[in-house]
Design a protein around this motif. Sequence first.
Motif, short mmCIF file in Angstrom:
data_model
loop_
_atom_site.label_atom_id
_atom_site.label_comp_id
_atom_site.label_asym_id
_atom_site.label_seq_id
_atom_site.Cartn_x
_atom_site.Cartn_y
_atom_site.Cartn_z
N ASP A 150 13.21 17.80 4.96
CA ASP A 150 12.65 18.84 5.20
C ASP A 150 11.38 19.04 5.15
O ASP A 150 10.61 20.01 5.21
N GLY A 151 10.73 18.08 4.74
CA GLY A 151 9.12 17.78 4.71
C GLY A 151 8.59 18.47 3.33
O GLY A 151 7.09 18.35 3.06
N ALA A 152 9.45 18.62 2.28
CA ALA A 152 8.56 19.01 1.16
C ALA A 152 8.14 17.97 0.24
O ALA A 152 8.76 16.92 0.08
N SER A 153 6.98 18.23 -0.35
CA SER A 153 6.34 17.34 -1.19
C SER A 153 6.99 17.45 -2.57
O SER A 153 8.05 18.21 -2.69
N GLU A 154 6.81 16.43 -3.24
CA GLU A 154 7.62 16.18 -4.72
C GLU A 154 7.43 17.61 -5.48
O GLU A 154 8.14 18.09 -6.08
N VAL A 175 7.57 22.74 -19.99
CA VAL A 175 6.91 22.24 -18.66
C VAL A 175 6.95 20.65 -18.88
O VAL A 175 7.15 20.05 -17.83
N THR A 176 6.34 20.11 -20.08
CA THR A 176 6.07 18.71 -19.88
C THR A 176 7.45 17.82 -19.90
O THR A 176 7.42 17.06 -18.99
N ASN A 177 8.43 18.32 -20.41
CA ASN A 177 9.80 17.58 -20.26
C ASN A 177 10.39 17.71 -18.89
O ASN A 177 10.78 16.61 -18.61
N SER A 178 10.54 18.90 -18.39
CA SER A 178 11.15 18.91 -17.13
C SER A 178 10.19 18.16 -15.98
O SER A 178 10.80 17.47 -15.41
N LEU A 179 8.95 18.30 -16.28
CA LEU A 179 7.82 17.38 -15.33
C LEU A 179 8.38 15.74 -15.26
O LEU A 179 8.63 15.25 -14.30
N ALA A 180 8.36 15.37 -16.64
CA ALA A 180 8.48 14.02 -16.90
C ALA A 180 10.00 13.76 -16.32
O ALA A 180 10.39 12.56 -15.92
N ALA A 181 10.80 14.39 -16.88
CA ALA A 181 12.31 14.12 -16.52
C ALA A 181 12.44 14.03 -14.95
O ALA A 181 13.33 13.08 -14.39
N TYR A 182 11.84 14.82 -14.24
CA TYR A 182 12.04 15.10 -12.63
C TYR A 182 11.36 13.35 -12.16
O TYR A 182 11.99 12.87 -11.40
N ALA A 183 10.36 13.17 -12.89
CA ALA A 183 9.70 11.73 -12.43
C ALA A 183 10.75 10.65 -12.63
O ALA A 183 10.90 9.62 -11.91
N PHE A 184 11.27 10.68 -13.95
CA PHE A 184 12.18 9.73 -14.55
C PHE A 184 13.63 9.74 -13.48
O PHE A 184 14.12 8.66 -13.08
N ALA A 185 13.97 10.73 -13.13
CA ALA A 185 15.32 11.04 -12.42
C ALA A 185 15.11 10.59 -11.15
O ALA A 185 15.94 10.18 -10.31
N LEU A 233 11.67 9.80 -9.07
CA LEU A 233 10.53 9.18 -8.24
C LEU A 233 10.73 7.73 -8.57
O LEU A 233 11.35 7.22 -9.59
N ARG A 234 10.16 6.82 -7.87
CA ARG A 234 10.13 5.55 -8.13
C ARG A 234 8.76 4.92 -8.18
O ARG A 234 7.84 5.48 -7.48
N PHE A 235 8.44 4.24 -9.51
CA PHE A 235 7.21 3.83 -9.68
C PHE A 235 7.25 2.70 -10.50
O PHE A 235 8.26 2.33 -11.15
N PRO A 236 6.25 1.65 -10.62
CA PRO A 236 6.53 0.49 -11.37
C PRO A 236 6.60 0.80 -12.77
O PRO A 236 5.87 1.58 -13.35
N ARG A 277 0.77 -1.27 -0.03
CA ARG A 277 -0.02 0.08 0.03
C ARG A 277 0.95 1.34 0.02
O ARG A 277 0.58 2.28 -0.68
N TYR A 278 2.04 1.30 0.56
CA TYR A 278 2.91 2.38 0.88
C TYR A 278 3.54 2.50 -0.68
O TYR A 278 3.51 3.92 -0.84
N ARG A 279 3.95 1.61 -1.29
CA ARG A 279 4.74 1.73 -2.58
C ARG A 279 3.76 2.12 -3.35
O ARG A 279 3.92 3.18 -4.27
N ALA A 280 2.37 1.76 -3.38
CA ALA A 280 1.25 2.20 -4.31
C ALA A 280 1.17 3.85 -4.20
O ALA A 280 1.15 4.46 -5.07
N ARG A 281 1.11 4.15 -2.87
CA ARG A 281 0.84 5.73 -2.47
C ARG A 281 1.94 6.46 -3.26
O ARG A 281 1.96 7.48 -3.58
N THR A 282 3.30 6.09 -2.97
CA THR A 282 4.59 6.98 -3.22
C THR A 282 4.31 6.83 -4.78
O THR A 282 4.71 7.89 -5.64
N SER A 283 4.19 5.62 -5.46
CA SER A 283 4.19 5.55 -7.00
C SER A 283 3.16 6.65 -7.55
O SER A 283 3.48 7.16 -8.66
N ARG A 284 1.92 6.77 -6.86
CA ARG A 284 1.08 7.61 -7.27
C ARG A 284 1.45 9.07 -7.66
O ARG A 284 0.86 9.68 -8.67
#
Lengths: 368, 319, 331
Positions: free
Chosen positions: C230-234, C134-144, C146-149, B29-36
């Motif tokens: 420091d508590g900052a959101s993405e 706008v779109t390129n830098s946003l997507a680049a940030y995600a790829f660089a 963020l972790r997602f399947p 659930r945690y991974r899903a939340r961060t992935s979103r």
Amino acid sequence: MAEVILRQLTKRFGATTAVDDVSLRIPDGELLVLLGPSGCGKSTILRLISGLEDATSGEIAIDGELVNFKDPTERNVAMVFQNYALYPHMSVSKNIAFPLETARMPKPKVRDAVARAAEMLEIGDLLGRLPEQLSGGQRQRVALARAIVRQPLVFLMDEPLSNLDAQLRVQTRLELTALHERLGITTVYVTHDQVEAMTMGRRIAVMQSGRLQQVGAPVDVYRTPATTFVATFMGAPPMNLIDGELRADDGRWQFVREGYSLDVDPAVMGIEPAALQQSAGPVRLGVRPEHLTLAEPAAAGIPGIVQFLEPVGSDLFVSVGVGEHRVQVRMPPDAKAEREDAVRVSFDPARSHIFGSDDRNLRAGLAR
Amino acid sequence: MEGSVAAGAAEEWAELTLSPRQYRQRARRYRARTSRRAIGFLAPYTAIWAVFLAFPVGWGVWLSFNTGGILGTRQFVGFENWTRAWGDTEIRTAVRNTAVYMVIAIAVVFGLAIFLASLLNKHRRGSNFFKLALYFPLLAPPILGAMMWFFMVHFDFGVLNLILRQFGGAGINYLGENPNALLTIVAVEVWRGLGFWVLFYLAGIQAVPEELLAAGRIDGAKAWRRFARITVPTLRPLLLFALVVAIIFNAQLFDSVQVLTEGGPALGTATVVWFIFKRMFAFQDTGLAFATSVGLLLVILAATLLSFWALAKRQAREA
Amino acid sequence: MTAGSAAPERDLTTDGAATERDMTASDDGQADSFELDRAAFEAAGRRRRTSDRVRRIGAYATLSLFVVISVGPALYLISPAFRDSVSLFAYPPEWIPRRPTLENYRFLFRNTEYIRWGVNTAVYATGVTLVSLVTNSLAAYAFARLRFPGRKVLFFLILSTLMIPVAAVLAPTYLTVRTIGGWPLIGDWIDLDTYGGLILPSAVSPLGVFMMKQFIETLPGGLYEAAKLDGASEWRIFRKIVLPLLKPALVVLGIFVFMITWASYLWPLVAATGDDYRVLTVGIQSLNGQFVTNWGVMGAAALLTIVPVTIVFLFFQKWFVQASMAGALKQ
């Protein structure tokens, strides 16, 4: 302020295990030093506590609350990075204010908090500067100010002194200790420098290859190392280890090697007889250089030949060849010794240790 | 006791509070939340990319197996378009023209660019001015660049012929005859690309470690040998990259053809893209246009792979 | 700029090489032949200096020739742009306008939609630039960061379309835009002959995503992590930490995209059929061969279009060059 508990924590990166089944309790307000060589997993533990990495298994609790599945932003921990990680495009005051503004603190309160933190770290006159205009020591202080300004539950410090020159390091070390005493925030401090560990930690936890080797007060860890790794990692020069065999002879235990034997009295060496029974066979005898002395060839002790003399002013370190080993002996600076002297190395058995073939100290009271 | 606690000590506080199943569940659930969180960042670009690039590529491949004009009903015809394209003499001409153009243009522009870059590297006084001036043609859109050349190569009032005639010459038909027309197009494209490639190779040459060249000098190597033995080998990875980029860019030749010759005379400057454009929008023979488009895609892909393979082989031989 | 420092440096090394040869020579011969060697050395130096001078003159002559070729066609435009078309065909040629006329410009502004094309070009190029940034830098940030399947798979898919030329997908893209144009609501914004239909298909290149990702990855990773703690959101990290540090890269990418877009011809040619959304390149080319080509007007239009870019270029030359190098991947 909070207690931090790690329960059977494990982190694997692919095939390598960075942190291997580590359990550790850090009471509220304590400064615990994680000590170990680079790559031993100590920094990974910090990153796991902060949430920058996710544990493979095991639990982390801060202030009684399980935080494994909380985002780093929600854990309320502050970290001081080795390279400080100051935001290069923001002034010092902006840097310090960043966590507060992130938490939407009203502007006047932010100003007050920044001023207080800056005053505490004596960087009030630097507030308008950019990080690139600061010296290493100043950057360090700004990083600290940014960490303390929002009063986190836990402080994590990742080798914060390693980028400072030697002199500044000693001074900052003292200041960090004072700061910790003043704030009383639970702190986990990672370092590979044993002097830092000895001087700063109320307790230190020694790690190797992802495993916790020993946790305890610095003096205890130094005096009674739980494993050969701790024995050699702590202390400069390290503890001497001499190969031999543990044998029972007519119910009397002996440490035996070629041309030498030592009676092992369980009472004197603080070892349970049962432990001796278990470890019969090849063992290692460990004695710190300062607990060794040189004696006449006719006296009792391990026979050896003086190989090198290293006067360092306060002491004289004598290297003695003992079979395949070289044993370091700390002598007073005016001690008389010559190269090629045949000598005996003697010591007080009460201050020596026997390490089993699993590298663990046989001494009682150390968890096995 | 407070003293020493080793790993995995079975103390009460070290007991896990979650069962493995609970742990896995909450971790998931945690991974899903961060992935979103990535969705918001990815969505804008990925949407545009999917709709206007990925989808058209796929649709183009599909449509190359269909007939029907832009407005007509489409019908699956298997490889009919492909066999038609294979036998089409116009396509063959276009492919041949494009190939000839590419070989000459790339050879000439690379040769000139490396030569000029080495001159600029040696003679640095005023090199900034020369770089800027050489770069200038790249500023004008290809369409306008080609138009400027109209005033150079027009048979009646082109500057080149005006000069020729002033010296009693007859004037050359640059655009109205073959193979002149294709060579003129080559000249215009070389003119446009030269500045870019000069800067490109100059950067490459200047990246050659100074100690290497100095070592060569002390060894008494002649300037030419130094260039061939030290500068060129270090440029090699660059050269391959440049070749791939040049192939991909030049395979798309269209703008100056459209302005200067409109594919003529007698298809003498018809290029692949020009052909696609004509079939699609003038004749509405979409099947053939799509088959050719996909073919172009494949050729560009193959060229890229081929040159990488060549480099790997050469490096293996040298090692 | 570097000329002053480079010249003596070269002289030094030349001397060094000569001395080296000298020394080996005197080793072979007698020790007292030093004077003789010295004379020979000076003679060699003179020869070398003369041949150096010849070589230098040759080099600058060659470079100048290419400068003339590079800039000449644009400079010559000035002449036909201020003459009437008839005089173009006059013989002997009239290099400098005898009676300069603004007639070509009057025609351009009165009888064609030049201004409209100019506005369209500005909207088109600015639009593509903004959307890309706008779109390129946003997507680049995600790829660089963020972790997602599916992160690697998606990035590879996107990157694999890097080399696809506009021309190869021109036809299906045209059909796609036309199809979307037929849909309700969204079709009002994205269709042939709309800015949306013109801009979005031109903003698909993954080059910017790739470039920005590389750049974000060169930022010290600690910054991102510090901000997290420091508590900052993405979103806040992106806006307050990454974006400000990305500025130089954004400028380079922006200039590159703008240059490519305003010069592009093929897509605007098929995407805009009437004057309402026609851009300069297409518009000016439409003057070519429409009825009888008015060469003077074409010259005037080309000149008028190039002058502003040239001025901007001269001001921001360093950025331009950098941008085109950064874009080497695509061009």
